[in-house]
Scaffold this motif. Structure first.
Motif, PDB file in Angstrom:
ATOM      1  N   CYS A 100      -8.799   8.822   3.724  1.00  0.00           N
ATOM      2  CA  CYS A 100      -7.877   7.691   3.708  1.00  0.00           C
ATOM      3  C   CYS A 100      -6.506   8.062   3.157  1.00  0.00           C
ATOM      4  O   CYS A 100      -5.511   7.419   3.491  1.00  0.00           O
ATOM      5  N   GLY A 101      -6.432   9.096   2.315  1.00  0.00           N
ATOM      6  CA  GLY A 101      -5.164   9.470   1.719  1.00  0.00           C
ATOM      7  C   GLY A 101      -4.383  10.484   2.521  1.00  0.00           C
ATOM      8  O   GLY A 101      -3.152  10.542   2.445  1.00  0.00           O
ATOM      9  N   ASP A 102      -5.082  11.284   3.299  1.00  0.00           N
ATOM     10  CA  ASP A 102      -4.424  12.338   4.072  1.00  0.00           C
ATOM     11  C   ASP A 102      -3.888  11.834   5.404  1.00  0.00           C
ATOM     12  O   ASP A 102      -3.025  12.457   6.010  1.00  0.00           O
ATOM     13  N   ALA A 197      -5.880   5.437  -2.046  1.00  0.00           N
ATOM     14  CA  ALA A 197      -5.461   6.599  -1.263  1.00  0.00           C
ATOM     15  C   ALA A 197      -4.594   6.190  -0.085  1.00  0.00           C
ATOM     16  O   ALA A 197      -3.576   6.837   0.209  1.00  0.00           O
ATOM     17  N   PHE A 198      -4.973   5.118   0.602  1.00  0.00           N
ATOM     18  CA  PHE A 198      -4.224   4.680   1.776  1.00  0.00           C
ATOM     19  C   PHE A 198      -2.841   4.171   1.389  1.00  0.00           C
ATOM     20  O   PHE A 198      -1.842   4.463   2.061  1.00  0.00           O
ATOM     21  N   TRP A 199      -2.765   3.417   0.301  1.00  0.00           N
ATOM     22  CA  TRP A 199      -1.479   2.915  -0.173  1.00  0.00           C
ATOM     23  C   TRP A 199      -0.560   4.071  -0.575  1.00  0.00           C
ATOM     24  O   TRP A 199       0.609   4.110  -0.186  1.00  0.00           O
ATOM     25  N   LEU A 200      -1.100   5.028  -1.318  1.00  0.00           N
ATOM     26  CA  LEU A 200      -0.304   6.186  -1.719  1.00  0.00           C
ATOM     27  C   LEU A 200       0.113   7.016  -0.507  1.00  0.00           C
ATOM     28  O   LEU A 200       1.196   7.615  -0.493  1.00  0.00           O
ATOM     29  N   SER A 201      -0.733   7.046   0.526  1.00  0.00           N
ATOM     30  CA  SER A 201      -0.422   7.817   1.725  1.00  0.00           C
ATOM     31  C   SER A 201       0.792   7.256   2.455  1.00  0.00           C
ATOM     32  O   SER A 201       1.513   7.998   3.132  1.00  0.00           O
ATOM     33  N   THR A 202       1.013   5.941   2.325  1.00  0.00           N
ATOM     34  CA  THR A 202       2.194   5.330   2.957  1.00  0.00           C
ATOM     35  C   THR A 202       3.446   5.480   2.100  1.00  0.00           C
ATOM     36  O   THR A 202       4.545   5.166   2.556  1.00  0.00           O
ATOM     37  N   LYS A 203       3.272   5.963   0.868  1.00  0.00           N
ATOM     38  CA  LYS A 203       4.390   6.083  -0.051  1.00  0.00           C
ATOM     39  C   LYS A 203       4.933   7.502  -0.173  1.00  0.00           C
ATOM     40  O   LYS A 203       6.040   7.702  -0.688  1.00  0.00           O
ATOM     41  N   LEU A 208      -1.518  15.916  -0.439  1.00  0.00           N
ATOM     42  CA  LEU A 208      -2.223  16.252  -1.672  1.00  0.00           C
ATOM     43  C   LEU A 208      -1.904  15.254  -2.782  1.00  0.00           C
ATOM     44  O   LEU A 208      -2.761  14.935  -3.610  1.00  0.00           O
ATOM     45  N   GLY A 209      -0.668  14.743  -2.785  1.00  0.00           N
ATOM     46  CA  GLY A 209      -0.299  13.750  -3.787  1.00  0.00           C
ATOM     47  C   GLY A 209      -1.082  12.465  -3.615  1.00  0.00           C
ATOM     48  O   GLY A 209      -1.526  11.856  -4.600  1.00  0.00           O
ATOM     49  N   ALA A 210      -1.253  12.024  -2.367  1.00  0.00           N
ATOM     50  CA  ALA A 210      -2.005  10.792  -2.112  1.00  0.00           C
ATOM     51  C   ALA A 210      -3.481  10.961  -2.451  1.00  0.00           C
ATOM     52  O   ALA A 210      -4.081  10.112  -3.114  1.00  0.00           O
ATOM     53  N   VAL A 211      -4.059  12.083  -2.024  1.00  0.00           N
ATOM     54  CA  VAL A 211      -5.477  12.337  -2.282  1.00  0.00           C
ATOM     55  C   VAL A 211      -5.717  12.532  -3.773  1.00  0.00           C
ATOM     56  O   VAL A 211      -6.614  11.926  -4.369  1.00  0.00           O
ATOM     57  N   GLY A 212      -4.901  13.401  -4.387  1.00  0.00           N
ATOM     58  CA  GLY A 212      -5.064  13.658  -5.814  1.00  0.00           C
ATOM     59  C   GLY A 212      -4.793  12.445  -6.665  1.00  0.00           C
ATOM     60  O   GLY A 212      -5.471  12.215  -7.674  1.00  0.00           O
ATOM     61  N   GLY A 213      -3.798  11.641  -6.274  1.00  0.00           N
ATOM     62  CA  GLY A 213      -3.499  10.428  -7.019  1.00  0.00           C
ATOM     63  C   GLY A 213      -4.655   9.449  -7.002  1.00  0.00           C
ATOM     64  O   GLY A 213      -4.985   8.839  -8.030  1.00  0.00           O
ATOM     65  N   ALA A 214      -5.278   9.283  -5.830  1.00  0.00           N
ATOM     66  CA  ALA A 214      -6.413   8.360  -5.726  1.00  0.00           C
ATOM     67  C   ALA A 214      -7.600   8.845  -6.554  1.00  0.00           C
ATOM     68  O   ALA A 214      -8.249   8.063  -7.250  1.00  0.00           O
TER      69      ALA A 214
END
Length: 287
Positions: A100-102, A197-203, A208-214
């Motif tokens: 979901c983050g990637d 993860a999905f929200w961070l992926s749009t930001k 790696l930032g979205a996946v790692g952040g989640a």
């Protein structure tokens, strides 16, 4: 000069709802190396545990207190339940965050996101396709692990009832149904990680930032749940209910904890998904 806005010309045959079909996006994601590697890791875990039990002996031989882990070699159903127990806290978080983050951030990192939108794929349609495929792959990962574990455990320890650490047993057929409920609850409880993860992926343009952040925020939630001084405030943490599924593998299952955990997880997830769609609709896409 006319005050009426001129109609937007649309190419013949264009249908916004037919852009970026789910099947096309699913095939794209299935072919990616990270999908294959994650599937291989999850499929390998049951074999690793079988080898560990073969080398270290029967679990529970050195403990006076009987736990679910101590019944791992009783049957294939027990072995599948133990695999879910050892992986639900962290291992199953990783594929959810990854899938979901990637998904959106990777398109931005490849500089292909703006070309997808220029296809033209509507932004909401793009996010919807990405989200559905990401959640589908996450669910597939959670189904893959117990299926492989059940097959490996049955081959190694035989087919039989689910032995309970508190005494008694659940018939094999009923145990299989309960394990389905467990998988469904684990998936729902991980919707918060999926939403993060999905929200961070749009930001961000960094997958790696979205996946790692989640993953990091999920770990923070687990740490906060361990702080007993928070008292009843922990009831509002999704991590507080992540093992409520244990109530389903009892002679007389208790559903209240799973219901509360589902309500908390779904509420957080809906808010995070809404934030992702709202933010992406207004975002200036430059990559």
């Amino acid at each position: 000069m006319s005050t009426l806005a001129e109609p937007v010309e649309v190419a013949s045959g264009y249908r916004a709802g037919r852009t970026l079909p789910l099947r096309v996006e699913l095939v794209r994601q299935l072919k990616r190396r990270r999908t294959l590697i994650m599937g291989g890791i999850l499929a390998a875990l049951p074999f690793v545990l079988v080898a560990a039990f073969a080398i270290g002996g029967t679990p529970g031989d050195r403990n006076s207190q009987v736990t679910l882990m101590d019944t791992a070699t009783s049957s294939g159903a027990n072995f599948a339940a133990v695999n879910l127990f050892v992986s639900a806290g962290f291992l199953l978080v990783v594929p959810v965050a990854l899938f979901c983050g990637d998904t959106v951030a990777s398109e931005a990192s490849w500089s292909s996101l703006r070309y997808l939108l220029a296809a033209p794929v509507p932004r909401a349609r793009l996010l919807w396709s990405k989200l559905v495929v990401g959640l589908t792959l996450s669910l597939a990962a959670m189904v893959l692990l117990p299926l492989v574990a059940l097959a490996v455990g049955t081959a190694a320890y035989g087919w039989g009832p689910l032995e309970l650490p508190t005494g008694g047993a659940i018939g094999a057929g009923t145990a299989a149904q309960r394990l389905l409920v467990v998988v469904a609850f684990i998936f729902v409880s991980q919707l918060v990680t999926a939403g993060l993860a999905f929200w961070l992926s749009t930001k961000t343009d960094a997958p790696l930032g979205a996946v790692g952040g989640a993953v990091g925020l999920t770990i923070v939630g687990n740490v906060l749940d361990a702080v007993t001084a928070l008292g009843h405030w922990r009831d509002f943490l999704p991590a507080h209910w992540q093992f409520a599924w244990a109530d389903a593998v009892q002679p007389h299952p208790e559903w209240s904890g799973m219901i509360q955990g589902t309500a908390v997880s779904v509420t957080y997830a809906l808010v995070l998904f809404a934030l992702a769609f709202r933010g992406f609709a207004r975002k200036d896409i430059v990559s």
